[in-house]
Design a protein around this motif. Structure first.
Motif, PDB file in Angstrom:
ATOM      1  N   TYR A  74      48.495  33.114  64.971  1.00  9.96           N
ATOM      2  CA  TYR A  74      49.890  33.580  64.936  1.00  9.96           C
ATOM      3  C   TYR A  74      50.315  33.894  66.365  1.00  9.96           C
ATOM      4  O   TYR A  74      49.746  34.772  67.022  1.00  9.96           O
ATOM      5  N   ALA A  75      51.341  33.181  66.833  1.00  5.65           N
ATOM      6  CA  ALA A  75      51.857  33.377  68.193  1.00  5.65           C
ATOM      7  C   ALA A  75      53.380  33.386  68.145  1.00  5.65           C
ATOM      8  O   ALA A  75      54.044  32.803  69.008  1.00  5.65           O
ATOM      9  N   GLY A  76      53.917  34.043  67.121  1.00  6.60           N
ATOM     10  CA  GLY A  76      55.367  34.041  66.932  1.00  6.60           C
ATOM     11  C   GLY A  76      56.041  35.262  67.500  1.00  6.60           C
ATOM     12  O   GLY A  76      56.252  35.383  68.713  1.00  6.60           O
ATOM     13  N   HIS A  77      56.392  36.199  66.633  1.00 15.40           N
ATOM     14  CA  HIS A  77      57.090  37.398  67.071  1.00 15.40           C
ATOM     15  C   HIS A  77      56.129  38.363  67.777  1.00 15.40           C
ATOM     16  O   HIS A  77      54.936  38.106  67.890  1.00 15.40           O
TER      17      HIS A  77
ATOM     18  N   HIS B 264      51.912  46.271  72.883  1.00 16.33           N
ATOM     19  CA  HIS B 264      50.677  45.914  73.576  1.00 16.33           C
ATOM     20  C   HIS B 264      49.614  46.997  73.532  1.00 16.33           C
ATOM     21  O   HIS B 264      48.515  46.802  74.063  1.00 16.33           O
ATOM     22  N   GLY B 265      49.911  48.127  72.899  1.00 10.81           N
ATOM     23  CA  GLY B 265      48.922  49.204  72.810  1.00 10.81           C
ATOM     24  C   GLY B 265      47.988  49.093  71.626  1.00 10.81           C
ATOM     25  O   GLY B 265      47.227  50.033  71.353  1.00 10.81           O
ATOM     26  N   LEU B 266      48.067  47.970  70.882  1.00 10.49           N
ATOM     27  CA  LEU B 266      47.133  47.683  69.791  1.00 10.49           C
ATOM     28  C   LEU B 266      47.267  48.642  68.611  1.00 10.49           C
ATOM     29  O   LEU B 266      46.320  48.849  67.853  1.00 10.49           O
ATOM     30  N   GLN B 267      48.481  49.216  68.431  1.00  5.32           N
ATOM     31  CA  GLN B 267      48.727  50.133  67.322  1.00  5.32           C
ATOM     32  C   GLN B 267      49.575  49.469  66.240  1.00  5.32           C
ATOM     33  O   GLN B 267      50.269  48.486  66.495  1.00  5.32           O
TER      34      GLN B 267
ATOM     35  N   VAL C 107      42.607  42.590  79.014  1.00  7.77           N
ATOM     36  CA  VAL C 107      43.291  42.002  77.855  1.00  7.77           C
ATOM     37  C   VAL C 107      44.713  41.601  78.234  1.00  7.77           C
ATOM     38  O   VAL C 107      45.172  40.495  77.922  1.00  7.77           O
ATOM     39  N   LEU C 108      45.419  42.500  78.919  1.00  4.11           N
ATOM     40  CA  LEU C 108      46.788  42.197  79.346  1.00  4.11           C
ATOM     41  C   LEU C 108      46.805  40.983  80.268  1.00  4.11           C
ATOM     42  O   LEU C 108      47.676  40.107  80.151  1.00  4.11           O
TER      43      LEU C 108
ATOM     44  N   LYS D 219      47.767  38.302  72.097  1.00  5.07           N
ATOM     45  CA  LYS D 219      46.418  38.628  71.638  1.00  5.07           C
ATOM     46  C   LYS D 219      45.418  38.124  72.666  1.00  5.07           C
ATOM     47  O   LYS D 219      45.590  37.039  73.234  1.00  5.07           O
ATOM     48  N   LYS D 220      44.354  38.874  72.881  1.00  7.37           N
ATOM     49  CA  LYS D 220      43.386  38.489  73.914  1.00  7.37           C
ATOM     50  C   LYS D 220      42.720  37.156  73.595  1.00  7.37           C
ATOM     51  O   LYS D 220      42.267  36.446  74.496  1.00  7.37           O
ATOM     52  N   GLU D 221      42.696  36.781  72.320  1.00  9.31           N
ATOM     53  CA  GLU D 221      42.089  35.509  71.917  1.00  9.31           C
ATOM     54  C   GLU D 221      42.989  34.305  72.206  1.00  9.31           C
ATOM     55  O   GLU D 221      42.536  33.153  72.099  1.00  9.31           O
TER      56      GLU D 221
END
Length: 454
Positions: A57-60, A261-264, A336-337, A422-424
């Protein structure tokens, strides 16, 4: 999605949770309904979503929630702490303060006021409300700013003015200079600078905006809901964007969203204020509340928030995440960023080399790439590519853009928007780019054949 290893850890933690208050009688909820059927139905209905958590998923702007945040939220939620008053959530209040202290240290702020919010919308509203209470009566934004600012200005009965943007979608400082010079004598402005626009992650020239303060008196609010954490890797960004981030600590107020971007999980934003005296803050937030704030051994954050009840579980999840991934310029979180930014730069380079693909912005400021297929019907081609990518297991988004193509200038044309947050994503850029290039070529050839047939 929670890993199997961490699920085992969570189950063990839940068992410990049962023993938290050994002095109390054992208690478990009892209801007359069965939960299994409802949960099975819920799982079925949740399938009616795109896989927002997956690297495909690389959308919103939908990243995944990191495992430690999921686990911490689940555990803390069962206490149901309310971070409005110290009485209602002592442990999570302390966690929230520690989280905001860390964010302030990231900005080199020694003195600040701030708290978590439900997201950028409320954070921006509260910031503009504070500026209004301190004398501002005019909000100035770029045309690329989030629409929430116009709504907030309307709610707060503030004059709202827009500034043109440059080709990359960032605020035009020349246009801002002209607007500031034309303000009425009674206008007291606050300029909203966006670091990471929603459309393509554009960075407003904060350095140039501050240079205008030598001639014009105004406050600066930075909407860094999406891009705020990139301050940690500013040295790795393009020169003009690095300069903008260098001036972030000079802002009067800043919004950053950990739920981006804080992974929450969604529902976790942050507002930080600088240069607001204790007496001014007290006067702005003052209210009567004879039924709370009785425990004065700690801070009752809700005494100085626009929102009242706020979930302590959100603070617990963010705190736990920041224990694992502290806000360090050379730490794992920064890596990651950087991987997200690198993924976007690589994607842009691959797509730029394709004859039938056109980028809205040649070089991504952060990690968002927007493009379209050059053909007779760009919007239709975009929809076709969107569906074909989805059928092949890649989920992207669409966005309406004003473009200047080889066939003319068009307004609100549908384009493909990739958010590589996402880091992946870095590891799968080549695979996604190959699919985009192959499908785009087929779609472009199809439109060329239709044109030639005419």
């Amino acid at each position: 999605m929670l890993s199997r290893k961490n699920l085992e850890i969570l189950v063990a933690a839940q068992k410990r949770l049962y023993c938290t208050f050994p002095e109390l009688p054992s208690f478990e909820q009892r209801w007359d309904f069965e939960t299994d059927g409802v949960i099975q139905a819920l799982l079925t209905r949740l399938g009616d979503n795109d896989p927002y958590f997956h690297p495909r998923y690389a959308g919103h702007m939908s990243g995944y929630v990191c495992d430690v945040a999921v686990m911490s939220y689940f555990l803390a939620m069962q206490f149901n702490p309310n971070n409005h008053s110290y009485d209602g959530g002592r442990a999570t209040t302390k966690m929230e303060v520690e989280c905001l202290d860390s964010m302030a240290r990231m900005l080199d702020w020694n003195h600040y006021q701030g708290h978590l919010t439900s997201g950028g919308t409320i954070g921006n509203l509260e910031a503009l409300w504070i500026h209004r209470e301190m004398g501002a009566n005019t909000v100035i934004c770029s045309k690329g700013a989030h629409f929430t600012h116009k709504r907030a200005a309307n709610i707060l009965d503030l004059k709202y003015l827009e500034v043109d943007v440059t080709k990359d979608g960032s605020l035009c400082s020349i246009a801002l200079s002209g607007l500031l010079a034309a303000l009425e004598a009674t206008d007291v402005p606050v300029v909203v600078c966006t670091l990471g626009t929603t459309l393509n992650g554009a960075i407003d020239p904060l350095d140039e905006i501050f240079s205008l303060k030598a001639e014009h008196d105004f406050k600066v609010h930075v909407d860094a809901a999406y891009g705020g954490y990139f301050y940690l890797i500013r040295a790795r960004l393009a020169g003009r964007n690095r300069k903008a981030f260098d001036f972030l600590p000079a802002a009067d107020s800043i919004v950053i969203d950990p739920h981006k971007h804080g992974l929450q999980g969604f529902g976790c934003g942050a507002l930080l204020l600088r240069g607001v005296s204790e007496s001014t803050s007290q006067a702005i937030y003052t209210h009567d509340s004879p039924y709370t704030y009785f425990d004065r051994r700690g801070i009752s954050i809700g005494e100085k928030t626009l929102e009242c009840s706020r979930p302590g579980a959100a603070a617990a999840a963010l705190w736990a995440t920041m224990q694992c991934l502290p806000l360090e310029e050379e730490g794992e979180f920064s890596r990651v960023l950087l991987s997200c930014h690198t993924a976007a730069v690589k994607m842009s380079e691959l797509l730029f080399a394709v004859d039938d693909v056109r980028l809205i912005v040649r070089e991504p400021a952060l990690d968002i790439v927007v493009f379209y297929i050059e053909c007779a019907d760009i919007s239709a081609a975009t929809r076709q590519l969107y569906e074909q990518l989805k059928a092949s297991g890649f989920y992207v988004a669409m966005a309406d853009c004003d473009i200047s193509s080889e066939t003319g200038v068009f307004r609100e044309v549908s384009c493909i928007r990739l958010t590589l947050m996402k880091k992946e994503h870095l590891a799968m850029v080549d695979e996604l780019a190959d699919q985009i290039i192959r499908l785009s070529k087929c779609i472009a050839d199809e439109y060329r054949s239709q044109y030639q047939a005419l």
